[in-house]
Design a protein around this motif. Structure first.
Motif, mmCIF file in Angstrom:
data_model
loop_
_atom_site.group_PDB
_atom_site.id
_atom_site.type_symbol
_atom_site.label_atom_id
_atom_site.label_comp_id
_atom_site.label_asym_id
_atom_site.label_seq_id
_atom_site.Cartn_x
_atom_site.Cartn_y
_atom_site.Cartn_z
ATOM 1 N N GLY A 175 14.503 6.922 -13.965
ATOM 2 C CA GLY A 175 13.780 8.139 -13.130
ATOM 3 C C GLY A 175 12.461 7.766 -12.261
ATOM 4 N N HIS A 176 12.153 6.431 -12.729
ATOM 5 C CA HIS A 176 11.158 5.930 -11.789
ATOM 6 C C HIS A 176 11.513 5.118 -10.488
ATOM 7 C CE1 HIS A 176 8.782 6.864 -15.529
ATOM 8 N NE2 HIS A 176 7.540 6.967 -14.577
ATOM 9 N N LYS A 177 10.635 5.253 -9.490
ATOM 10 C CA LYS A 177 10.875 4.258 -8.434
ATOM 11 C C LYS A 177 9.716 3.551 -8.262
ATOM 12 C CE LYS A 177 11.883 4.719 -3.485
ATOM 13 N NZ LYS A 177 11.771 5.438 -2.287
ATOM 14 N N VAL A 178 10.089 2.059 -8.330
ATOM 15 C CA VAL A 178 9.006 1.146 -8.615
ATOM 16 C C VAL A 178 9.130 0.191 -7.540
ATOM 17 C CG1 VAL A 178 8.150 -0.735 -10.167
ATOM 18 C CG2 VAL A 178 8.983 1.235 -11.253
ATOM 19 N N GLY A 179 8.006 -0.389 -7.133
ATOM 20 C CA GLY A 179 7.868 -1.268 -5.960
ATOM 21 C C GLY A 179 7.372 -2.537 -6.548
ATOM 22 N N VAL A 180 8.072 -3.640 -6.138
ATOM 23 C CA VAL A 180 7.701 -5.251 -6.768
ATOM 24 C C VAL A 180 7.405 -5.806 -5.371
ATOM 25 C CG1 VAL A 180 8.130 -7.203 -7.814
ATOM 26 C CG2 VAL A 180 8.932 -4.907 -8.863
ATOM 27 N N VAL A 181 5.970 -6.047 -5.271
ATOM 28 C CA VAL A 181 5.587 -6.888 -3.919
ATOM 29 C C VAL A 181 5.386 -8.380 -4.179
ATOM 30 C CG1 VAL A 181 3.600 -6.821 -2.358
ATOM 31 C CG2 VAL A 181 4.076 -4.790 -3.333
ATOM 32 N N SER A 237 6.779 7.798 -2.022
ATOM 33 C CA SER A 237 7.952 7.903 -2.806
ATOM 34 C C SER A 237 7.947 7.301 -4.077
ATOM 35 C CB SER A 237 9.248 7.618 -1.930
ATOM 36 O OG SER A 237 9.172 6.195 -2.014
ATOM 37 N N LEU A 238 7.076 6.129 -4.152
ATOM 38 C CA LEU A 238 7.142 5.306 -5.361
ATOM 39 C C LEU A 238 6.105 5.785 -6.435
ATOM 40 C CD1 LEU A 238 6.435 1.835 -3.555
ATOM 41 C CD2 LEU A 238 8.495 2.731 -4.439
ATOM 42 N N LEU A 257 2.647 4.411 0.170
ATOM 43 C CA LEU A 257 4.132 4.554 -0.165
ATOM 44 C C LEU A 257 3.891 5.157 -1.654
ATOM 45 C CD1 LEU A 257 5.396 0.905 0.493
ATOM 46 C CD2 LEU A 257 5.348 2.930 2.060
ATOM 47 N N LEU A 258 2.708 5.217 -2.197
ATOM 48 C CA LEU A 258 2.812 5.740 -3.398
ATOM 49 C C LEU A 258 2.675 7.415 -3.652
ATOM 50 C CD1 LEU A 258 0.061 3.820 -5.515
ATOM 51 C CD2 LEU A 258 2.291 3.841 -6.098
ATOM 52 N N LYS A 259 3.149 8.068 -4.564
ATOM 53 C CA LYS A 259 3.391 9.472 -4.650
ATOM 54 C C LYS A 259 2.138 9.903 -5.298
ATOM 55 C CE LYS A 259 6.914 10.360 -7.588
ATOM 56 N NZ LYS A 259 8.347 10.798 -7.943
ATOM 57 N N ARG A 260 1.825 11.226 -5.460
ATOM 58 C CA ARG A 260 0.455 11.888 -6.011
ATOM 59 C C ARG A 260 0.634 11.276 -7.379
ATOM 60 N NH1 ARG A 260 1.979 16.865 -7.928
ATOM 61 N NH2 ARG A 260 1.923 15.827 -10.083
ATOM 62 N N ARG A 287 -4.694 8.440 -6.223
ATOM 63 C CA ARG A 287 -3.920 7.551 -6.492
ATOM 64 C C ARG A 287 -4.932 6.542 -7.566
ATOM 65 N NH1 ARG A 287 -2.017 7.840 -0.632
ATOM 66 N NH2 ARG A 287 -0.166 8.470 -0.555
ATOM 67 N N SER A 288 -4.251 5.517 -8.068
ATOM 68 C CA SER A 288 -5.064 4.362 -8.765
ATOM 69 C C SER A 288 -4.859 2.901 -8.476
ATOM 70 C CB SER A 288 -4.896 4.684 -10.307
ATOM 71 O OG SER A 288 -5.212 5.968 -10.766
#
Ligand SMILES: [Zn+2]
Ligand SMILES: [Zn+2]
Length: 349
Positions: A175-181, A237-238, A257-260, A287-288
């Motif tokens: 259920g999580h959307k995760v970015g890997v940079v 969305s992330l 790109l981060l959600k609340r 955001r953190s």
């Protein structure tokens, strides 16, 4: 005991063969015959004195796997013949709150696998580019992967735990959307692990040529970060971003790109700081920005067991010990998919 190793006598000298001594196996020690050692970017920084305080001779290497060859009288957790690993930590105070919580990686007296203080000669620890090592049992991990995968397990001991720990700490899962940079030694593990944890994984790269490779590693979407339209498609969305890039870059473009309540955690260590993000990037959506460094011993064991269960290893290119200087040059050009591993049998020649 004298063993063969590969290391440097000065920051401006190439690595070369050397003999080093290992302490005898004490009551709580495990003696390990090293089979393979992964090559981490930290090794280059340390051996070339790009970080402060390098002590010489310097023998790098903190992605160690091998077989137990001796155990002390009081050792209960390992026995001769076991496949084991040693990561970035070989000692800590064992008494502070961090050690009590199994977070030895944050202990103020953590001793690194190389360049850390030790009563053993020559007064600082010497790492895994060597034939054998002696380590207190607390810092020795069990490896349950099949033996034929052992070389590809080595990078899990640093690259694996460095990415696993923040993914777990920030509860990444279905259920999580995760970015890997970044898709290098760390990032390629981050993609595999986040995928295995059940998240939807979006890989970010500056290089169009890495698009297919990122998909093969388990990324569901790949974004070439120079492409503004591709970036915009993921706005707000992330849930979480694992940022593995070790060069200074614009963090604001990623915060967008981060959600609340989303968090971006940095695990790459740039030599000079990132440009400060806009405070508005943080406060507008609560955001953190966070950081994370390797992981504790219990969590490293959990990571190894998780990887064995899910069939996860690193993608590696095997080298001989005397190929290390050339391997460093290739790493600095990003020319490795995705981790070099030294076959320590080549030290005997
Ligand atoms: Zn490392
Ligand atoms: Zn401690």
């Amino acid at each position: 005991m004298t063993v063969k190793a590969f290391g440097a006598y000065a920051g401006d000298k190439p690595l070369e063969p050397m003999d080093i001594s290992r302490r005898s196996v004490g009551p709580h020690d495990v003696g390990i015959e090293i089979a393979f050692c992964g090559v981490c970017h930290s090794d280059i920084h340390q051996v070339r004195a790009e970080w402060a305080g390098t002590l010489y001779p310097c023998v790098p290497g903190h992605e160690i796997v091998g077989r137990v060859s001796a155990v002390g009288a009081h050792v209960t957790s390992h026995k001769v013949g076991d496949l084991v690993g040693v990561g970035c930590i070989v000692d800590s105070c064992k008494r502070c709150d961090d050690c009590s919580d199994g977070l030895e990686n944050y202990c103020d007296h953590m001793v690194g696998t190389y360049n850390g203080p030790t009563p053993d000669a020559p007064g600082h620890t010497l790492g895994g580019y060597s034939q054998r090592i002696v380590v207190h049992e607390r810092y020795v991990l069990r490896v349950s992967h099949p033996e034929e995968q052992l070389a590809a397990v080595a990078p899990l001991l640093c690259a694996g735990i460095t990415t696993y720990s923040p993914l777990r700490h920030w509860n990444v899962g279905p259920g999580h959307k995760v970015g890997v940079v970044g898709i290098g030694g760390l990032g390629h593990m981050g993609i595999k692990l986040a995928n295995a944890m059940g998240a939807h994984v979006v890989a970010f790269t500056t290089s169009e040529s890495k698009r297919q490779a990122a998909k093969a590693l388990g990324a569901h979407d790949v974004v070439v970060s120079r492409n503004e339209d591709e970036m915009a498609a993921h706005t707000k969305s992330l849930d979480f971003i694992l940022n593995t890039v070790a060069a200074p870059h614009d963090l604001d473009a990623l915060f967008a790109l981060l959600k609340r309540d989303g968090t971006m955690t940095l695990v790459g260590a740039p030599a000079t700081p990132h440009p400060s993000p806009e405070v508005f990037s943080l406060i507008m959506k609560r955001r953190s920005l966070a950081g994370s460094m390797i992981g504790g011993i219990p969590e490293t064991q959990e990571m190894l067991d998780f990887c064995a269960e899910h069939g996860i290893v690193a993608d590696i290119e095997m080298i001989r010990a005397d190929g290390i200087n050339e391997a460093y040059e290739r790493m600095l050009k990003g020319d490795v998919k995705y981790r070099f591993v030294i076959d320590t049998a080549s030290l005997a020649a």
